[in-house]
Design an enzyme around this catalytic site. Structure first.
Site, mmCIF file in Angstrom:
data_model
loop_
_atom_site.group_PDB
_atom_site.id
_atom_site.type_symbol
_atom_site.label_atom_id
_atom_site.label_comp_id
_atom_site.label_asym_id
_atom_site.label_seq_id
_atom_site.Cartn_x
_atom_site.Cartn_y
_atom_site.Cartn_z
ATOM 1 N N ASP A 161 -4.164 3.722 2.562
ATOM 2 C CA ASP A 161 -5.591 3.462 2.734
ATOM 3 C C ASP A 161 -5.846 1.995 3.094
ATOM 4 O O ASP A 161 -6.978 1.532 3.105
ATOM 5 C CB ASP A 161 -6.392 3.858 1.476
ATOM 6 C CG ASP A 161 -5.963 3.073 0.245
ATOM 7 O OD1 ASP A 161 -5.018 2.254 0.352
ATOM 8 O OD2 ASP A 161 -6.570 3.274 -0.829
ATOM 9 N N HIS A 217 -4.314 -17.419 -5.686
ATOM 10 C CA HIS A 217 -5.237 -16.710 -4.789
ATOM 11 C C HIS A 217 -6.529 -17.467 -4.523
ATOM 12 O O HIS A 217 -7.408 -16.951 -3.826
ATOM 13 C CB HIS A 217 -5.540 -15.343 -5.405
ATOM 14 C CG HIS A 217 -6.252 -15.481 -6.723
ATOM 15 N ND1 HIS A 217 -5.662 -16.052 -7.826
ATOM 16 C CD2 HIS A 217 -7.504 -15.156 -7.092
ATOM 17 C CE1 HIS A 217 -6.525 -16.072 -8.819
ATOM 18 N NE2 HIS A 217 -7.652 -15.527 -8.400
ATOM 19 N N ASP A 218 -6.672 -18.646 -5.110
ATOM 20 C CA ASP A 218 -7.886 -19.439 -4.891
ATOM 21 C C ASP A 218 -7.644 -20.674 -4.025
ATOM 22 O O ASP A 218 -8.601 -21.376 -3.683
ATOM 23 C CB ASP A 218 -8.452 -19.934 -6.238
ATOM 24 C CG ASP A 218 -8.975 -18.810 -7.108
ATOM 25 O OD1 ASP A 218 -9.443 -17.784 -6.557
ATOM 26 O OD2 ASP A 218 -8.911 -18.941 -8.347
ATOM 27 N N ASN A 256 -0.322 4.527 -0.453
ATOM 28 C CA ASN A 256 -0.974 5.800 -0.096
ATOM 29 C C ASN A 256 -1.817 5.716 1.180
ATOM 30 O O ASN A 256 -2.736 6.507 1.381
ATOM 31 C CB ASN A 256 -1.825 6.312 -1.272
ATOM 32 C CG ASN A 256 -2.956 5.347 -1.606
ATOM 33 O OD1 ASN A 256 -2.948 4.190 -1.158
ATOM 34 N ND2 ASN A 256 -3.925 5.804 -2.368
ATOM 35 N N ASP A 312 -1.651 -1.264 -4.021
ATOM 36 C CA ASP A 312 -1.912 -0.499 -5.239
ATOM 37 C C ASP A 312 -0.725 -0.571 -6.200
ATOM 38 O O ASP A 312 0.325 -1.135 -5.865
ATOM 39 C CB ASP A 312 -2.228 0.959 -4.871
ATOM 40 C CG ASP A 312 -1.248 1.502 -3.843
ATOM 41 O OD1 ASP A 312 -0.037 1.514 -4.151
ATOM 42 O OD2 ASP A 312 -1.676 1.877 -2.719
ATOM 43 N N ASP A 345 -8.742 -15.979 -17.481
ATOM 44 C CA ASP A 345 -9.526 -16.429 -16.325
ATOM 45 C C ASP A 345 -10.640 -17.380 -16.765
ATOM 46 O O ASP A 345 -11.300 -17.142 -17.777
ATOM 47 C CB ASP A 345 -10.135 -15.189 -15.653
ATOM 48 C CG ASP A 345 -10.949 -15.520 -14.419
ATOM 49 O OD1 ASP A 345 -10.348 -15.931 -13.420
ATOM 50 O OD2 ASP A 345 -12.180 -15.366 -14.457
ATOM 51 N N ASP A 387 -4.502 -10.009 -16.138
ATOM 52 C CA ASP A 387 -5.582 -10.966 -16.017
ATOM 53 C C ASP A 387 -6.645 -10.628 -17.066
ATOM 54 O O ASP A 387 -7.010 -9.463 -17.217
ATOM 55 C CB ASP A 387 -6.181 -10.898 -14.600
ATOM 56 C CG ASP A 387 -6.513 -12.272 -14.053
ATOM 57 O OD1 ASP A 387 -7.245 -13.000 -14.742
ATOM 58 O OD2 ASP A 387 -6.035 -12.606 -12.952
ATOM 59 N N ASP A 417 0.859 -1.190 0.000
ATOM 60 C CA ASP A 417 0.000 0.000 0.000
ATOM 61 C C ASP A 417 0.893 1.237 0.000
ATOM 62 O O ASP A 417 1.664 1.444 0.943
ATOM 63 C CB ASP A 417 -0.894 -0.052 1.251
ATOM 64 C CG ASP A 417 -1.728 1.210 1.420
ATOM 65 O OD1 ASP A 417 -1.921 1.931 0.414
ATOM 66 O OD2 ASP A 417 -2.186 1.452 2.558
ATOM 67 N N GLU A 454 -6.458 -20.429 -17.316
ATOM 68 C CA GLU A 454 -6.841 -21.042 -16.053
ATOM 69 C C GLU A 454 -7.923 -22.083 -16.268
ATOM 70 O O GLU A 454 -9.025 -21.774 -16.704
ATOM 71 C CB GLU A 454 -7.376 -19.975 -15.087
ATOM 72 C CG GLU A 454 -7.637 -20.545 -13.704
ATOM 73 C CD GLU A 454 -8.901 -20.036 -13.056
ATOM 74 O OE1 GLU A 454 -9.786 -19.529 -13.758
ATOM 75 O OE2 GLU A 454 -9.006 -20.159 -11.838
HETATM 76 O O1 TEU Z 1 -11.453 -18.803 -10.902
HETATM 77 C C1 TEU Z 1 -12.233 -19.638 -11.709
HETATM 78 C C2 TEU Z 1 -12.365 -20.971 -11.204
HETATM 79 O O2 TEU Z 1 -12.727 -21.842 -11.956
HETATM 80 C C3 TEU Z 1 -12.042 -21.177 -9.780
HETATM 81 O O3 TEU Z 1 -13.054 -20.581 -9.062
HETATM 82 C C4 TEU Z 1 -11.928 -22.587 -9.447
HETATM 83 O O4 TEU Z 1 -12.976 -23.331 -9.970
HETATM 84 C C5 TEU Z 1 -11.945 -22.728 -7.974
HETATM 85 O O5 TEU Z 1 -11.152 -21.747 -7.384
HETATM 86 C C6 TEU Z 1 -11.430 -24.079 -7.631
HETATM 87 O O6 TEU Z 1 -11.061 -24.074 -6.311
HETATM 88 C C7 TEU Z 1 -11.256 -17.534 -11.379
HETATM 89 C C8 TEU Z 1 -10.464 -16.719 -10.384
HETATM 90 O O7 TEU Z 1 -9.199 -17.288 -10.205
HETATM 91 C C9 TEU Z 1 -11.232 -16.591 -9.102
HETATM 92 O O8 TEU Z 1 -10.521 -15.853 -8.155
HETATM 93 C C10 TEU Z 1 -12.532 -15.897 -9.421
HETATM 94 O O9 TEU Z 1 -13.320 -15.820 -8.261
HETATM 95 C C11 TEU Z 1 -13.294 -16.632 -10.523
HETATM 96 O O10 TEU Z 1 -12.464 -16.885 -11.650
HETATM 97 C C12 TEU Z 1 -14.428 -15.806 -11.022
HETATM 98 O O11 TEU Z 1 -13.932 -14.763 -11.800
HETATM 99 CA CA CA Z 2 -3.457 2.039 -1.376
#
Ligand code: TEU
Ligand code: CA
Length: 538
Positions: free
Chosen positions: A31, A335-336, A29, A35, A211, A109, A27, A274
Site C-alpha cells: 500500500d 526524523h526531525d 502489503n 509496516d 517524546d 516511542d 512495506d 528527547e
Molecule cells: O519532537 C519534539 C521537539 O521538541 C522537536 O520538534 C524539536 O523541537 C524540533 O524538531 C527541533 O528541530 C517530537 C518528535 O520528535 C517530532 O517528530 C514531533 O513532531 C513532535 O515531538 C511532536 O510530537
Molecule cells: Ca504497508
C-alpha cells in the site's frame, strides 16, 4: 555459520540503537506505507547473529499507535492499539518475538506531552466545561480582548493556544493544534499514562523514548515567557522567546522519576528522553531518576559546527559532567533533522561514524544513515509533513523510503511509496553497498562489530589528547593494559601528528587501504578527513 559473540552485551548501555521510522522502512502489503511486518521481514538485516548483518542491539520505533497521522503518529488517538496501517497487536507480538530471538531489544516511542485532538479523552474534554475529562487538558479563558491567555508559542510556529468555540476557552498545544497538551498536574492523567507504560512493558517492550520530555509540565501560573534578547528573526517564531515557563519546569524531573520507578519494577528496562539540551540541562535530567534507568539524548553532535576543537571540547565537558553511574549517548540524526550526509557531506559523515562508534556510550543510528542516504527535496505540492507549512523546516526530506536495492521503488514497496524514493537510490542502497568493501554500510558494519567485540570500546575510559593541531581530534580508550587510539582528521588537507607511542596496529581507517598494517605513531600522516582506529602496543 553462527558467529556467537564472546561479550554478553549489557543492552541499555552497550547496544547500538537503530531508529526505525516505521512508515518508511519496508512495506509488506503493497500500500506504499511501511509496516510492522515489513520490519519483521528485515530484522535479519539488522542482526542475524553473524557479522554479515549490521549488528544492531536495539530498535526504537517511532510511533506505531492508532493515529489520524496529522504528525505521522506523534498524534495518538489510542495509546493501547496499533494503527491498522502498520498492523495489529498480533503483528506487534510477532515483532517482539522475532526481535528478541535475534537479541534485538525494542524501544517504543512514548508521546506523553500531548494526544491527538481525535483522542476520546480530548473529545470528552472539549465537549463541556463540566466534563470529568475537562481538567485532563489545559483550558483557559481568553483575555478580556479575546486574545490567548499568554504569549506562549508552539514549537511549530504561532500561538500555542487555540480557541475552541464549543466552550469559548483556549486549549494549549505546544505543537500542532491537532496535538492538545495533556495536563500533567492532573493525577488521573498521570495514572492513565502510567498504565500505557505498563501495557507495553507487559507486551514485551524493553524501553521507551520519551517524546518532547521537557515540555511535559508548564508553569502553574501560566506566566508569559520572556523575550529572547539575542533573537533577530521573524516575529512569533519559537526562538523569539526564552521558554522559562512553558517548558523545562523542575516538576518534569519528578515525572521522569515516576516513569523510572515503573521501569524499575521490571527487569532490564531503559528510557531515553528527547530534549535538545546543553550540558548543564542534560545534567539535571541525568539526576532525575533515582534508579538511573534513564538518560537524556545528547543531540549536540547534530548542532555543533564542523570544528575539531569544539567537538573535542564538547565531548570532554560532557564526559566531565557525568557522574560514575551516568551513561553517555550520541546521536547523528533522527526524523526531525536533515540527514548527516546532507549536513556534512559523505567523507565527513564517515569520520562522524567512526567517532560515534568509538566514543564511550550508546550510539544511536537513524535508519538509512548507515548507507549514506541523503535528504530529498520534496516539491511543495508533494510535501506530507504539515509542520513544514508552519514556519519550521519540512521534515519529509529525512523520512524517505529505505533504499534496499536498485529495483523499482528501491525495494521498499512494489507500489508508489507515500514519499518519493531518493533520487540516488540506484547507487545508494543496501544490496549494492553490501558488496562494496569501502561502502558506508561496510564501514558501519565493521565499526559496530569491532565495538561489540571490544571490552575497551564498550567499557573502557575516555581521554582526549593534546596534539597541538587544531584539525585533528584524537582520544584514547583504555581498559587495563588495552589501549585503543582514535585519530580523526577534520581537515580537508593532509595533517601529520605525533604521539608518545611507538607502534600501533591499524584496525580501521575510513579509507580502508591500510587495514591491518602497523603504523609508527612518532609521526603519522592522515589524508583529508581520514580517521584511524588503532590498537596501541605498550
Ligand atoms: O519532537 C519534539 C521537539 O521538541 C522537536 O520538534 C524539536 O523541537 C524540533 O524538531 C527541533 O528541530 C517530537 C518528535 O520528535 C517530532 O517528530 C514531533 O513532531 C513532535 O515531538 C511532536 O510530537
Ligand atoms: Ca504497508
Amino acid at each position: 555459520m553462527n558467529n556467537k559473540r564472546k561479550i554478553q552485551l549489557n543492552w541499555s548501555r552497550e547496544a547500538v540503537v537503530y531508529q526505525i521510522y516505521p512508515r518508511s522502512f519496508k512495506d509488506s502489503n503493497n500500500d506504499g506505507i511501511g509496516d510492522l511486518q515489513g520490519i519483521i521481514d528485515k530484522l535479519d538485516y539488522l542482526n542475524d547473529g553473524t557479522e554479515k548483518s549490521l549488528g544492531i542491539g536495539a530498535i526504537w520505533l517511532s510511533p506505531i499507535y492508532k493515529s489520524p497521522m496529522v504528525d505521522f503518529g506523534y498524534d495518538i488517538s489510542d495509546y493501547m492499539d496499533i494503527d491498522s496501517q502498520y498492523g495489529s497487536l498480533e503483528t506487534f507480538n510477532k515483532l517482539i518475538k522475532e526481535a528478541h530471538k535475534r537479541n534485538i531489544k525494542v524501544i517504543m516511542d512514548f508521546v506523553a506531552n500531548h494526544t491527538s485532538s481525535k483522542h476520546p479523552w480530548f473529545m470528552d474534554s472539549r465537549s463541556s466545561k463540566t466534563n470529568p475529562k475537562r481538567d485532563w487538558y489545559i483550558w483557559k479563558d481568553p483575555k478580556p480582548d479575546g486574545s490567548p491567555p499568554n504569549n506562549w508559542l508552539s514549537v511549530f510556529g504561532g500561538s500555542a493556544w487555540t480557541l475552541d468555540k464549543t466552550t469559548n476557552q483556549y486549549y494549549l498545544h505546544s505543537f500542532l493544534p491537532e496535538q492538545p497538551d495533556l495536563n500533567w498536574r492532573n493525577n488521573e492523567v498521570k495514572k492513565a499514562m502510567e498504565k500505557v507504560l505498563e501495557f507495553w512493558i507487559h507486551r514485551g517492550a524493553d524501553g521507551f523514548r520519551s517524546d518532547a520530555a521537557y515540555h511535559l509540565i508548564k508553569d502553574d501560573q501560566l506566566r508569559d515567557d520572556p523575550p529572547n534578547p539575542t533573537y533577530k528573526g521573524v516575529k512569533n517564531s519559537y526562538k523569539g522567546l526564552i521558554h522559562t515557563y512553558s517548558q523545562g519546569r523542575p516538576e518534569a524531573l519528578e515525572t521522569m522519576n515516576t516513569f523510572c520507578s515503573i521501569l524499575g519494577l521490571h527487569k532490564d528496562k531503559y528510557m531515553v528522553s528527547e530534549a535538545y539540551l546543553d550540558i548543564p540541562e542534560m545534567s539535571k535530567l541525568y539526576k532525575a531518576c533515582s534508579n538511573n534507568l534513564h538518560a537524556p539524548f545528547n543531540f549536540n553532535l547534530i548542532s555543533l559546527p564542523w570544528d575539531a576543537k569544539l567537538i573535542r571540547k564538547h565531548i570532554d565537558d560532557f564526559e566531565a559532567s557525568l557522574s560514575k553511574i551516568d551513561w553517555p549517548n550520541y546521536v547523528l540524526g533522527n526524523h526531525d533533522k536533515p540527514r548527516v550526509v546532507t549536513r556534512v557531506g559523505e567523507k565527513r559523515a564517515r569520520l562522524l561514524a567512526m567517532l560515534l562508534f568509538t566514543l564511550r556510550g550508546m550510539p544511536f543510528v537513524y535508519y538509512g544513515d548507515e548507507i549514506g542516504m541523503k535528504n530529498e527535496d520534496i516539491p511543495l505540492g508533494k510535501q506530507k509533513d504539515l509542520v513544514g507549512n508552519r514556519l519550521t523546516a519540512n521534515r519529509d526530506g529525512e523520512r524517505t523510503p529505505m533504499q534496499w536495492d536498485e529495483s523499482v521503488h528501491a525495494g521498499f514497496s512494489i507500489v508508489k511509496p507515500w514519499l518519493p524514493v531518493g533520487e540516488k537510490y540506484k547507487d545508494v542502497n543496501v544490496k549494492k553497498e553490501l558488496s562494496d568493501p569501502i561502502s558506508m554500510l561496510r564501514l558501519y558494519r565493521q565499526l559496530i562489530h569491532y565495538r561489540a567485540n571490544s571490552y575497551v570500546l564498550l567499557r573502557g575510559s575516555y581521554r582526549s589528547l593534546d596534539l597541538g593541531d587544531n584539525h585533528v581530534f584524537a582520544y584514547l580508550r583504555e581498559l587495563g593494559d588495552e589501549k585503543v587510539l582514535v585519530i580523526l582528521n577534520f581537515s580537508k588537507d593532509e595533517e601529520s601528528v605525533s604521539f608518545p607511542y611507538q607502534k600501533a596496529n591499524v584496525i580501521y581507517t575510513t579509507n580502508r587501504e591500510k587495514e591491518n598494517k602497523i603504523v609508527n605513531l612518532k609521526k603519522i600522516t592522515l589524508a583529508p578527513y581520514q580517521g584511524y582506529v588503532l590498537e596501541v602496543k605498550g
